[in-house]
Design a protein around this motif. Structure first.
Motif, PDB file in Angstrom:
ATOM      1  N   LYS A  20     -58.886 -46.276  63.901  1.00 33.32           N
ATOM      2  CA  LYS A  20     -57.971 -45.906  62.832  1.00 33.32           C
ATOM      3  C   LYS A  20     -57.448 -47.150  62.136  1.00 33.32           C
ATOM      4  N   PRO A  21     -56.919 -46.982  60.930  1.00 33.72           N
ATOM      5  CA  PRO A  21     -56.299 -48.117  60.252  1.00 33.72           C
ATOM      6  C   PRO A  21     -55.107 -48.640  61.056  1.00 33.72           C
ATOM      7  N   GLN A  22     -54.955 -49.943  61.078  1.00 35.21           N
ATOM      8  CA  GLN A  22     -53.864 -50.568  61.813  1.00 35.21           C
ATOM      9  C   GLN A  22     -52.524 -50.280  61.135  1.00 35.21           C
ATOM     10  N   GLY A  23     -51.509 -50.050  61.948  1.00 35.87           N
ATOM     11  CA  GLY A  23     -50.150 -49.923  61.448  1.00 35.87           C
ATOM     12  C   GLY A  23     -49.747 -48.538  60.973  1.00 35.87           C
ATOM     13  N   ILE A  24     -50.642 -47.580  61.036  1.00 38.13           N
ATOM     14  CA  ILE A  24     -50.320 -46.212  60.619  1.00 38.13           C
ATOM     15  C   ILE A  24     -50.470 -45.318  61.847  1.00 38.13           C
ATOM     16  N   PRO A  25     -49.431 -44.560  62.193  1.00 30.26           N
ATOM     17  CA  PRO A  25     -49.554 -43.673  63.359  1.00 30.26           C
ATOM     18  C   PRO A  25     -50.669 -42.647  63.165  1.00 30.26           C
ATOM     19  N   LYS A  30     -55.518 -38.365  58.320  1.00 33.36           N
ATOM     20  CA  LYS A  30     -56.576 -37.365  58.374  1.00 33.36           C
ATOM     21  C   LYS A  30     -57.608 -37.852  59.375  1.00 33.36           C
ATOM     22  N   GLU A  31     -58.305 -36.928  60.011  1.00 39.14           N
ATOM     23  CA  GLU A  31     -59.329 -37.280  60.993  1.00 39.14           C
ATOM     24  C   GLU A  31     -60.713 -36.898  60.504  1.00 39.14           C
ATOM     25  N   VAL A  32     -61.668 -37.757  60.812  1.00 42.55           N
ATOM     26  CA  VAL A  32     -63.079 -37.461  60.619  1.00 42.55           C
ATOM     27  C   VAL A  32     -63.692 -37.524  62.007  1.00 42.55           C
ATOM     28  N   GLU A  33     -64.382 -36.461  62.428  1.00 34.64           N
ATOM     29  CA  GLU A  33     -64.916 -36.400  63.786  1.00 34.64           C
ATOM     30  C   GLU A  33     -66.416 -36.649  63.802  1.00 34.64           C
ATOM     31  N   LEU A  34     -66.832 -37.600  64.642  1.00 36.25           N
ATOM     32  CA  LEU A  34     -68.246 -37.872  64.856  1.00 36.25           C
ATOM     33  C   LEU A  34     -68.685 -37.205  66.148  1.00 36.25           C
ATOM     34  N   ALA A  35     -69.744 -36.424  66.081  1.00 40.35           N
ATOM     35  CA  ALA A  35     -70.297 -35.772  67.265  1.00 40.35           C
ATOM     36  C   ALA A  35     -71.093 -36.785  68.077  1.00 40.35           C
ATOM     37  N   SER A  72     -75.445 -37.498  58.089  1.00 34.75           N
ATOM     38  CA  SER A  72     -74.148 -36.880  58.317  1.00 34.75           C
ATOM     39  C   SER A  72     -73.161 -37.894  58.891  1.00 34.75           C
ATOM     40  N   ALA A  73     -73.614 -38.674  59.868  1.00 36.58           N
ATOM     41  CA  ALA A  73     -72.750 -39.673  60.503  1.00 36.58           C
ATOM     42  C   ALA A  73     -72.316 -40.741  59.509  1.00 36.58           C
ATOM     43  N   LEU A  74     -73.251 -41.240  58.719  1.00 40.96           N
ATOM     44  CA  LEU A  74     -72.919 -42.298  57.762  1.00 40.96           C
ATOM     45  C   LEU A  74     -71.985 -41.793  56.661  1.00 40.96           C
ATOM     46  N   THR A  75     -72.158 -40.558  56.249  1.00 38.61           N
ATOM     47  CA  THR A  75     -71.253 -39.971  55.262  1.00 38.61           C
ATOM     48  C   THR A  75     -69.840 -39.890  55.820  1.00 38.61           C
ATOM     49  N   LYS A  76     -69.722 -39.444  57.078  1.00 36.34           N
ATOM     50  CA  LYS A  76     -68.404 -39.326  57.701  1.00 36.34           C
ATOM     51  C   LYS A  76     -67.732 -40.686  57.863  1.00 36.34           C
ATOM     52  N   VAL A  77     -68.481 -41.684  58.351  1.00 37.64           N
ATOM     53  CA  VAL A  77     -67.918 -43.022  58.535  1.00 37.64           C
ATOM     54  C   VAL A  77     -67.511 -43.617  57.191  1.00 37.64           C
ATOM     55  N   SER A  78     -68.359 -43.484  56.179  1.00 36.56           N
ATOM     56  CA  SER A  78     -68.058 -44.011  54.852  1.00 36.56           C
ATOM     57  C   SER A  78     -66.809 -43.362  54.270  1.00 36.56           C
ATOM     58  N   THR A  79     -66.707 -42.058  54.407  1.00 33.26           N
ATOM     59  CA  THR A  79     -65.535 -41.335  53.913  1.00 33.26           C
ATOM     60  C   THR A  79     -64.269 -41.820  54.612  1.00 33.26           C
ATOM     61  N   ALA A  80     -64.337 -41.982  55.923  1.00 33.78           N
ATOM     62  CA  ALA A  80     -63.171 -42.438  56.684  1.00 33.78           C
ATOM     63  C   ALA A  80     -62.743 -43.836  56.247  1.00 33.78           C
ATOM     64  N   LEU A  81     -63.696 -44.734  56.037  1.00 34.00           N
ATOM     65  CA  LEU A  81     -63.356 -46.092  55.633  1.00 34.00           C
ATOM     66  C   LEU A  81     -62.733 -46.130  54.239  1.00 34.00           C
ATOM     67  N   VAL A  82     -63.315 -45.402  53.319  1.00 33.49           N
ATOM     68  CA  VAL A  82     -62.822 -45.404  51.935  1.00 33.49           C
ATOM     69  C   VAL A  82     -61.462 -44.717  51.821  1.00 33.49           C
ATOM     70  N   GLU A  83     -61.277 -43.616  52.554  1.00 34.10           N
ATOM     71  CA  GLU A  83     -60.029 -42.846  52.455  1.00 34.10           C
ATOM     72  C   GLU A  83     -58.976 -43.292  53.449  1.00 34.10           C
ATOM     73  N   GLY A  84     -59.295 -44.218  54.348  1.00 33.16           N
ATOM     74  CA  GLY A  84     -58.331 -44.680  55.346  1.00 33.16           C
ATOM     75  C   GLY A  84     -58.032 -43.633  56.411  1.00 33.16           C
ATOM     76  N   SER A  85     -59.044 -42.868  56.779  1.00 37.31           N
ATOM     77  CA  SER A  85     -58.871 -41.819  57.805  1.00 37.31           C
ATOM     78  C   SER A  85     -59.189 -42.381  59.189  1.00 37.31           C
ATOM     79  N   ALA A  86     -58.720 -41.669  60.208  1.00 33.41           N
ATOM     80  CA  ALA A  86     -59.072 -42.000  61.589  1.00 33.41           C
ATOM     81  C   ALA A  86     -60.445 -41.434  61.890  1.00 33.41           C
ATOM     82  N   ILE A  87     -61.203 -42.126  62.731  1.00 35.99           N
ATOM     83  CA  ILE A  87     -62.509 -41.640  63.172  1.00 35.99           C
ATOM     84  C   ILE A  87     -62.376 -41.238  64.635  1.00 35.99           C
ATOM     85  N   LYS A  88     -62.559 -39.953  64.903  1.00 31.93           N
ATOM     86  CA  LYS A  88     -62.502 -39.436  66.267  1.00 31.93           C
ATOM     87  C   LYS A  88     -63.921 -39.383  66.814  1.00 31.93           C
ATOM     88  N   LEU A  89     -64.113 -39.972  67.992  1.00 36.22           N
ATOM     89  CA  LEU A  89     -65.428 -39.994  68.632  1.00 36.22           C
ATOM     90  C   LEU A  89     -65.474 -38.889  69.663  1.00 36.22           C
TER      91      LEU A  89
END
Length: 92
Positions: A20-25, A30-35, A72-89
């Motif tokens: 997740k981005p540093q400094g934000i609880p 928002k969460e993006v989940e990777l299977a 699918s994975a790359l779309t999710k990771v890219s979206t999370a990075l651009v939007e500042g979302s958390a990535i749930k593994l």
């Protein structure tokens, strides 16, 4: 009704469960989940450097399925990075 999912060989174990981005609880993000199969596809392609056919063989799936999982994975990771979302593994 679609076909049932074919068993996928996953050899990846993850220490953490979120990035997740540093400094934000986490509760404010928002969460993006990777299977697990998406994590494995990324690992095989970009960490081990395998071609898609070799990665698909290691996972026990077709090359086209490997490509769909990877996209699918790359779309999710890219979206999370651009939007500042958390990535749930999801490793299960």
């Amino acid at each position: 009704m679609g076909r049932p999912k074919k068993h996928r060989h996953i050899n990846c174990s993850i220490e953490g469960h979120y990035f997740k981005p540093q400094g934000i609880p986490l509760s404010e993000l928002k969460e993006v989940e990777l299977a697990a199969d998406e994590i494995e596809a990324i690992r095989l392609k970009y960490v081990e450097g395998l071609e898609q056919i070799a990665g698909a063989e290691r996972m026990g799936i077709s090359q086209s399925t490997f490509q769909r999982i990877l996209n699918s994975a790359l779309t999710k990771v890219s979206t999370a990075l651009v939007e500042g979302s958390a990535i749930k593994l999801n490793t299960k």
